[in-house]
Every structure is written in structure tokens, then in C-alpha cells.
Design a protein around this motif. Structure first.
Motif, PDB file in Angstrom:
ATOM      1  N   ASP A 275     -26.479   7.279 -26.529  1.00 39.99           N
ATOM      2  CA  ASP A 275     -25.496   8.365 -26.389  1.00 39.99           C
ATOM      3  C   ASP A 275     -24.038   7.915 -26.449  1.00 39.99           C
ATOM      4  O   ASP A 275     -23.165   8.554 -25.867  1.00 39.99           O
ATOM      5  CB  ASP A 275     -25.729   9.140 -25.083  1.00 39.99           C
ATOM      6  N   THR A 276     -23.769   6.809 -27.135  1.00 42.01           N
ATOM      7  CA  THR A 276     -22.379   6.386 -27.283  1.00 42.01           C
ATOM      8  C   THR A 276     -21.582   7.519 -27.941  1.00 42.01           C
ATOM      9  O   THR A 276     -21.932   7.973 -29.036  1.00 42.01           O
ATOM     10  CB  THR A 276     -22.278   5.133 -28.185  1.00 42.01           C
ATOM     11  N   THR A 277     -20.556   7.972 -27.277  1.00 41.53           N
ATOM     12  CA  THR A 277     -19.809   9.142 -27.758  1.00 41.53           C
ATOM     13  C   THR A 277     -18.322   9.004 -27.431  1.00 41.53           C
ATOM     14  O   THR A 277     -17.961   8.670 -26.294  1.00 41.53           O
ATOM     15  CB  THR A 277     -20.324  10.435 -27.076  1.00 41.53           C
ATOM     16  N   VAL A 278     -17.487   9.264 -28.422  1.00 42.46           N
ATOM     17  CA  VAL A 278     -16.042   9.382 -28.196  1.00 42.46           C
ATOM     18  C   VAL A 278     -15.598  10.707 -28.825  1.00 42.46           C
ATOM     19  O   VAL A 278     -15.980  11.021 -29.977  1.00 42.46           O
ATOM     20  CB  VAL A 278     -15.274   8.189 -28.810  1.00 42.46           C
ATOM     21  N   HIS A 279     -14.835  11.479 -28.102  1.00 41.25           N
ATOM     22  CA  HIS A 279     -14.361  12.774 -28.606  1.00 41.25           C
ATOM     23  C   HIS A 279     -13.622  12.567 -29.928  1.00 41.25           C
ATOM     24  O   HIS A 279     -12.841  11.606 -30.066  1.00 41.25           O
ATOM     25  CB  HIS A 279     -13.426  13.419 -27.574  1.00 41.25           C
TER      26      HIS A 279
ATOM     27  N   ARG B 125     -10.945   9.118 -31.620  1.00 40.59           N
ATOM     28  CA  ARG B 125     -11.685   8.052 -32.307  1.00 40.59           C
ATOM     29  C   ARG B 125     -10.773   7.078 -33.039  1.00 40.59           C
ATOM     30  O   ARG B 125      -9.631   7.371 -33.306  1.00 40.59           O
ATOM     31  CB  ARG B 125     -12.683   8.682 -33.301  1.00 40.59           C
ATOM     32  N   ARG B 126     -11.351   5.954 -33.384  1.00 37.86           N
ATOM     33  CA  ARG B 126     -10.711   4.867 -34.131  1.00 37.86           C
ATOM     34  C   ARG B 126      -9.506   4.317 -33.390  1.00 37.86           C
ATOM     35  O   ARG B 126      -8.565   3.794 -33.999  1.00 37.86           O
ATOM     36  CB  ARG B 126     -10.326   5.307 -35.549  1.00 37.86           C
ATOM     37  N   GLY B 127      -9.582   4.364 -32.063  1.00 35.54           N
ATOM     38  CA  GLY B 127      -8.539   3.761 -31.234  1.00 35.54           C
ATOM     39  C   GLY B 127      -9.080   2.673 -30.330  1.00 35.54           C
ATOM     40  O   GLY B 127      -8.392   2.193 -29.428  1.00 35.54           O
ATOM     41  N   GLY B 128     -10.333   2.289 -30.569  1.00 29.62           N
ATOM     42  CA  GLY B 128     -10.915   1.193 -29.795  1.00 29.62           C
ATOM     43  C   GLY B 128     -11.638   1.629 -28.529  1.00 29.62           C
ATOM     44  O   GLY B 128     -12.153   0.781 -27.787  1.00 29.62           O
ATOM     45  N   ILE B 129     -11.714   2.929 -28.266  1.00 34.27           N
ATOM     46  CA  ILE B 129     -12.363   3.383 -27.022  1.00 34.27           C
ATOM     47  C   ILE B 129     -13.867   3.122 -27.079  1.00 34.27           C
ATOM     48  O   ILE B 129     -14.471   2.656 -26.106  1.00 34.27           O
ATOM     49  CB  ILE B 129     -12.070   4.879 -26.776  1.00 34.27           C
ATOM     50  N   GLY B 130     -14.471   3.385 -28.230  1.00 30.96           N
ATOM     51  CA  GLY B 130     -15.904   3.123 -28.367  1.00 30.96           C
ATOM     52  C   GLY B 130     -16.230   1.658 -28.101  1.00 30.96           C
ATOM     53  O   GLY B 130     -17.157   1.342 -27.343  1.00 30.96           O
ATOM     54  N   LEU B 131     -15.459   0.761 -28.685  1.00 31.88           N
ATOM     55  CA  LEU B 131     -15.693  -0.669 -28.450  1.00 31.88           C
ATOM     56  C   LEU B 131     -15.470  -1.028 -26.991  1.00 31.88           C
ATOM     57  O   LEU B 131     -16.202  -1.836 -26.427  1.00 31.88           O
ATOM     58  CB  LEU B 131     -14.762  -1.514 -29.333  1.00 31.88           C
ATOM     59  N   SER B 132     -14.469  -0.435 -26.354  1.00 36.44           N
ATOM     60  CA  SER B 132     -14.235  -0.707 -24.925  1.00 36.44           C
ATOM     61  C   SER B 132     -15.441  -0.286 -24.095  1.00 36.44           C
ATOM     62  O   SER B 132     -15.836  -0.988 -23.152  1.00 36.44           O
ATOM     63  CB  SER B 132     -12.994   0.047 -24.421  1.00 36.44           C
TER      64      SER B 132
HETATM   65  C1  LIG Z   1     -19.471   5.997 -32.959  1.00 34.22           C
HETATM   66  C2  LIG Z   1     -18.265   6.354 -32.085  1.00 34.22           C
HETATM   67  C3  LIG Z   1     -18.703   6.298 -30.627  1.00 34.22           C
HETATM   68  C4  LIG Z   1     -17.155   5.303 -32.333  1.00 34.22           C
HETATM   69  O1  LIG Z   1     -16.116   5.494 -31.388  1.00 34.22           O
HETATM   70  P1  LIG Z   1     -14.597   5.023 -31.683  1.00 34.22           P
HETATM   71  O2  LIG Z   1     -13.851   5.060 -30.405  1.00 34.22           O
HETATM   72  O3  LIG Z   1     -14.067   5.773 -32.834  1.00 34.22           O
HETATM   73  O4  LIG Z   1     -14.842   3.488 -32.136  1.00 34.22           O
HETATM   74  P2  LIG Z   1     -13.732   2.323 -32.193  1.00 34.22           P
HETATM   75  O5  LIG Z   1     -12.387   2.897 -32.399  1.00 34.22           O
HETATM   76  O6  LIG Z   1     -13.922   1.454 -30.995  1.00 34.22           O
HETATM   77  O7  LIG Z   1     -14.209   1.554 -33.521  1.00 34.22           O
HETATM   78  C5  LIG Z   1     -14.169   0.156 -33.604  1.00 34.22           C
HETATM   79  C6  LIG Z   1     -14.545  -0.289 -34.986  1.00 34.22           C
HETATM   80  O8  LIG Z   1     -15.882   0.144 -35.302  1.00 34.22           O
HETATM   81  C7  LIG Z   1     -15.941   0.552 -36.688  1.00 34.22           C
HETATM   82  N1  LIG Z   1     -16.169   2.011 -36.775  1.00 34.22           N
HETATM   83  C8  LIG Z   1     -15.949   2.951 -35.806  1.00 34.22           C
HETATM   84  N2  LIG Z   1     -16.320   4.177 -36.221  1.00 34.22           N
HETATM   85  C9  LIG Z   1     -16.785   4.014 -37.475  1.00 34.22           C
HETATM   86  C10 LIG Z   1     -17.319   4.916 -38.446  1.00 34.22           C
HETATM   87  N3  LIG Z   1     -17.450   6.244 -38.196  1.00 34.22           N
HETATM   88  N4  LIG Z   1     -17.706   4.408 -39.650  1.00 34.22           N
HETATM   89  C11 LIG Z   1     -17.564   3.105 -39.936  1.00 34.22           C
HETATM   90  N5  LIG Z   1     -17.071   2.192 -39.031  1.00 34.22           N
HETATM   91  C12 LIG Z   1     -16.686   2.641 -37.833  1.00 34.22           C
HETATM   92  C13 LIG Z   1     -14.589   0.197 -37.292  1.00 34.22           C
HETATM   93  O9  LIG Z   1     -14.679  -1.146 -37.747  1.00 34.22           O
HETATM   94  C14 LIG Z   1     -13.674   0.293 -36.079  1.00 34.22           C
HETATM   95  O10 LIG Z   1     -12.508  -0.500 -36.211  1.00 34.22           O
HETATM   96  P3  LIG Z   1     -11.223   0.132 -37.011  1.00 34.22           P
HETATM   97  O11 LIG Z   1     -10.957   1.490 -36.454  1.00 34.22           O
HETATM   98  O12 LIG Z   1     -10.139  -0.871 -36.699  1.00 34.22           O
HETATM   99  O13 LIG Z   1     -11.626   0.166 -38.447  1.00 34.22           O
HETATM  100  C15 LIG Z   1     -17.707   7.757 -32.446  1.00 34.22           C
HETATM  101  O14 LIG Z   1     -17.456   7.809 -33.841  1.00 34.22           O
HETATM  102  C16 LIG Z   1     -18.646   8.918 -32.108  1.00 34.22           C
HETATM  103  O15 LIG Z   1     -18.656   9.396 -30.971  1.00 34.22           O
HETATM  104  N6  LIG Z   1     -19.430   9.411 -33.084  1.00 34.22           N
HETATM  105  C17 LIG Z   1     -20.299  10.607 -32.882  1.00 34.22           C
HETATM  106  C18 LIG Z   1     -21.468  10.312 -31.984  1.00 34.22           C
HETATM  107  C19 LIG Z   1     -22.355   9.218 -32.536  1.00 34.22           C
HETATM  108  O16 LIG Z   1     -22.905   9.324 -33.628  1.00 34.22           O
HETATM  109  N7  LIG Z   1     -22.518   8.119 -31.745  1.00 34.22           N
HETATM  110  C20 LIG Z   1     -23.326   6.974 -32.126  1.00 34.22           C
HETATM  111  C21 LIG Z   1     -24.610   6.979 -31.454  1.00 34.22           C
HETATM  112  S1  LIG Z   1     -25.733   5.749 -32.157  1.00 34.22           S
END
Ligand SMILES: CC(C)(COP(=O)(O)OP(=O)(O)OC[C@H]1O[C@@H](n2cnc3c(N)ncnc32)[C@H](O)[C@@H]1OP(=O)(O)O)[C@@H](O)C(=O)NCCC(=O)NCCS
Length: 135
Positions: A70-74, A78-85
């Protein structure tokens, strides 16, 4: 720079989680997250001005394996490093709890996200659970 707070296992309501999931998961159906969180080893949330904008859950087999769910970021954050954090916080907590492996599965287009965190590839499968034992 946005002020984002990452929190470990704070009280969080099903309403808040359902709102976040509705923003992020196509076709999201309202769920009772209480039942999910009661079985969680650890979960982390992200907040902006007190509002829930991120979530990750670690389920546990009782041994050395954890499963990220359930990894989720609004979408607005997104693309601000919150998911990685969130993933890094989950990994640190898993290490402290004695886990040796974290598993995850995802759609192929999100593989770069998990690779960015350090996940390697593995062969995996998913099996829909139905009433027919042979299928
Ligand atoms: C997946 C998710 C959690 C990522 O969250 P986020 O905060 O945007 O991720 P980050 O900013 O930490 O991303 C870090 C790196 O991961 C990679 N990345 C992140 N999202 C990506 C995407 N949609 N496609 C390709 N690469 C991606 C990139 O390399 C990114 O670095 P960059 O922004 O400098 O290019 C978010 O897109 C989300 O909630 N998606 C919908 C729900 C979902 O499908 N969750 C996954 C469950 S398996």
C-alpha cells in the motif's frame, strides 16, 4: 521547501486512509483499515500541515520476511522524495525488528521507484484466491 512530517504508527483513521487511497488508487473501494493496521508490524505516514498525504505498511511473517504494502503518496506531492522517505523509514524499522528481507510487488512501470530505493528483482507470482481449489 514543503514541510513534510514522517511518522511511525501514529493514530490514523480509516476515513483519512480511504481519502488518501481514493486519490491514488483507481477504483479504490472503501476498506476497514483498522483490521489491516492491527496486523501490521509497522507503518509510516507522511503529513503536510497535519493532513495525511503518504502511507506505507509492513506486513510480517513472524520471522525474517516482511512485505511492503500500500505504498501511497498523494498525487499533489509526488516526485519529491516522500515515497522514498517512507520506504527508508520502513527498512530501518524492519532492520530494528530483526527482519532480513523486505518483499514488494508492483506494476512494471513502478519498478524504477523500488529500484531507486535499492530493491533488486526476483521472480514472483500472484494468485487470485477464489473458491475453486484447482484454479
Ligand atoms: C509509487 C509512489 C508511492 C511514489 O511516490 P513518490 O513520492 O512520487 O516517489 P519519490 O518521489 O520518492 O520517487 C523517487 C524515485 O523513484 C522513481 N519513481 C517514482 N515514481 C515513479 C513513476 N511513477 N515512474 C517511474 N519512476 C518513478 C524515480 O526515479 C524517482 O526519482 P525522481 O523523481 O528524481 O526521478 C506514488 O507514485 C504513488 O502513490 N502511486 C500510486 C499508488 C501506487 O501505485 N503505489 C505503488 C504500490 S506497489
Amino acid at each position: 521547501v514543503r514541510e513534510i512530517a514522517i511518522k511511525r504508527c501514529p493514530p490514523v483513521t480509516s476515513d483519512d486512509l480511504n481519502s488518501l487511497f481514493a486519490s491514488s488508487w483507481e477504483g479504490h473501494q472503501r476498506r476497514d483499515f483498522g483490521a489491516v493496521l492491527r496486523r501490521s508490524l509497522v507503518y509510516f505516514t507522511a503529513h503536510h500541515n497535519g493532513r495525511l498525504i503518504g502511507f506505507v505498511n509492513v506486513a510480517w511473517d513472524g520471522g525474517v520476511h516482511g512485505f511492503l504494502l500500500d505504498t501511497t503518496v498523494h498525487p499533489d506531492f509526488r516526485r519529491g522524495g516522500i515515497g522514498l522517505s517512507l520506504l527508508r523509514a520502513a527498512k530501518a524499522a524492519a532492520f530494528d525488528a530483526g527482519l532480513e528481507w523486505l518483499h514488494v510487488d508492483c506494476e512494471p512501470e513502478l519498478a524504477p521507484f523500488y529500484e531507486a530505493a535499492g530493491f533488486g528483482p526476483t521472480a514472483a507470482g500472484v494468485w487470485p484466491v477464489t473458491s475453486e481449489a484447482s484454479q
